[in-house]
Design a protein around this motif. Sequence first.
Motif, short mmCIF file in Angstrom:
data_model
loop_
_atom_site.label_atom_id
_atom_site.label_comp_id
_atom_site.label_asym_id
_atom_site.label_seq_id
_atom_site.Cartn_x
_atom_site.Cartn_y
_atom_site.Cartn_z
N LEU A 44 0.81 -1.23 0.00
CA LEU A 44 0.00 0.00 0.00
C LEU A 44 0.84 1.27 0.00
N LEU A 45 1.75 1.40 0.95
CA LEU A 45 2.55 2.62 1.08
C LEU A 45 3.38 2.86 -0.19
N GLU A 46 3.97 1.80 -0.69
CA GLU A 46 4.79 1.90 -1.90
C GLU A 46 3.97 2.42 -3.09
N THR A 47 2.71 1.99 -3.17
CA THR A 47 1.82 2.43 -4.26
C THR A 47 1.66 3.95 -4.24
N PHE A 48 1.45 4.50 -3.05
CA PHE A 48 1.26 5.95 -2.96
C PHE A 48 2.58 6.69 -3.21
N LYS A 49 3.69 6.09 -2.83
CA LYS A 49 5.00 6.71 -3.11
C LYS A 49 5.24 6.81 -4.63
N LEU A 50 4.65 5.87 -5.37
CA LEU A 50 4.80 5.87 -6.84
C LEU A 50 3.89 6.91 -7.50
N GLY A 51 3.11 7.62 -6.69
CA GLY A 51 2.31 8.72 -7.23
C GLY A 51 0.84 8.41 -7.45
N PHE A 52 0.40 7.21 -7.07
CA PHE A 52 -1.01 6.86 -7.26
C PHE A 52 -1.87 7.57 -6.22
N LYS A 53 -3.08 7.94 -6.63
CA LYS A 53 -3.98 8.66 -5.71
C LYS A 53 -5.00 7.72 -5.08
N GLY A 54 -5.00 6.48 -5.53
CA GLY A 54 -5.92 5.49 -4.99
C GLY A 54 -5.40 4.11 -5.32
N VAL A 55 -6.05 3.09 -4.75
CA VAL A 55 -5.63 1.70 -5.03
C VAL A 55 -6.85 0.87 -5.44
N GLY A 56 -6.60 -0.06 -6.34
CA GLY A 56 -7.62 -1.01 -6.75
C GLY A 56 -7.23 -2.38 -6.24
N VAL A 57 -8.15 -3.06 -5.59
CA VAL A 57 -7.85 -4.38 -5.04
C VAL A 57 -8.84 -5.41 -5.55
N LEU A 58 -8.32 -6.64 -5.68
CA LEU A 58 -9.16 -7.77 -6.06
C LEU A 58 -8.72 -8.94 -5.18
N GLY A 59 -7.61 -9.58 -5.56
CA GLY A 59 -7.10 -10.72 -4.80
C GLY A 59 -6.75 -10.38 -3.36
N GLY A 60 -6.28 -9.14 -3.12
CA GLY A 60 -5.89 -8.72 -1.77
C GLY A 60 -7.03 -8.77 -0.78
N VAL A 61 -8.28 -8.73 -1.28
CA VAL A 61 -9.45 -8.86 -0.41
C VAL A 61 -10.12 -10.21 -0.62
N TRP A 62 -10.49 -10.51 -1.86
CA TRP A 62 -11.29 -11.72 -2.12
C TRP A 62 -10.54 -13.02 -1.87
#
Length: 199
Positions: free
Chosen positions: A160-178
């Motif tokens: 998660l943290l790394e994703t925001f460091k890469l400049g993303f403003k949000g995250v999309g999850v599929l396998g991480g939850v389901w």
Amino acid sequence: MIVLISPENDIPNEIEILNQLFQEGLQYYHFRKPEKNYDQHCAYLNQIEAQYHNRIVVHYFHELVNTYPLKGIHFQEQKRKDHIDNPGQYFKNLSMYGKTISSSFHEIQDLIDCEFEFDYHLLSPVFSSISKAGYEGRGFDVNHIDKFIVGMGGINIDTLLETFKLGFKGVGVLGGVWNAENPVKSFIELQTAHSSIKL
């Protein structure tokens, strides 16, 4: 912003879990079921508590926005290429007032070159996918792009943290939850971690 994508094929207790996820604060649910026809889409939506329909974005059968008070519509990459060059025509028979329009991208350059103003863009795979074997992450860095981009692919509490460091403003999850043993618990943990990150 957390976008949850539906599992491609139905899983046991899916609707029950989904209603719980909405209760826990899920705001963006991408309803993506390529194998379901129009009537099956309606049957699925009818099982979800009506108060949550305004948090659902449909990938297929965009005309469902005319029947249900949905959040918006999403363009898979090919559908975007087929229709967005002449958007006026495509949206003519859809009641889109107040709805979101989003799309999937798999190349940064396509996203940069896209002139249509989507509310948000899903870019994948950032990390190696949890739900798709052999779907290798590409570590996209989008800090230089002035668009609302949501990172997908291999997103879980550890990335998660790394994703925001890469400049993303949000995250999309599929396998991480389901794919988690307890999807609701996994979503709550992700949401808690997400809210603690200062963007």
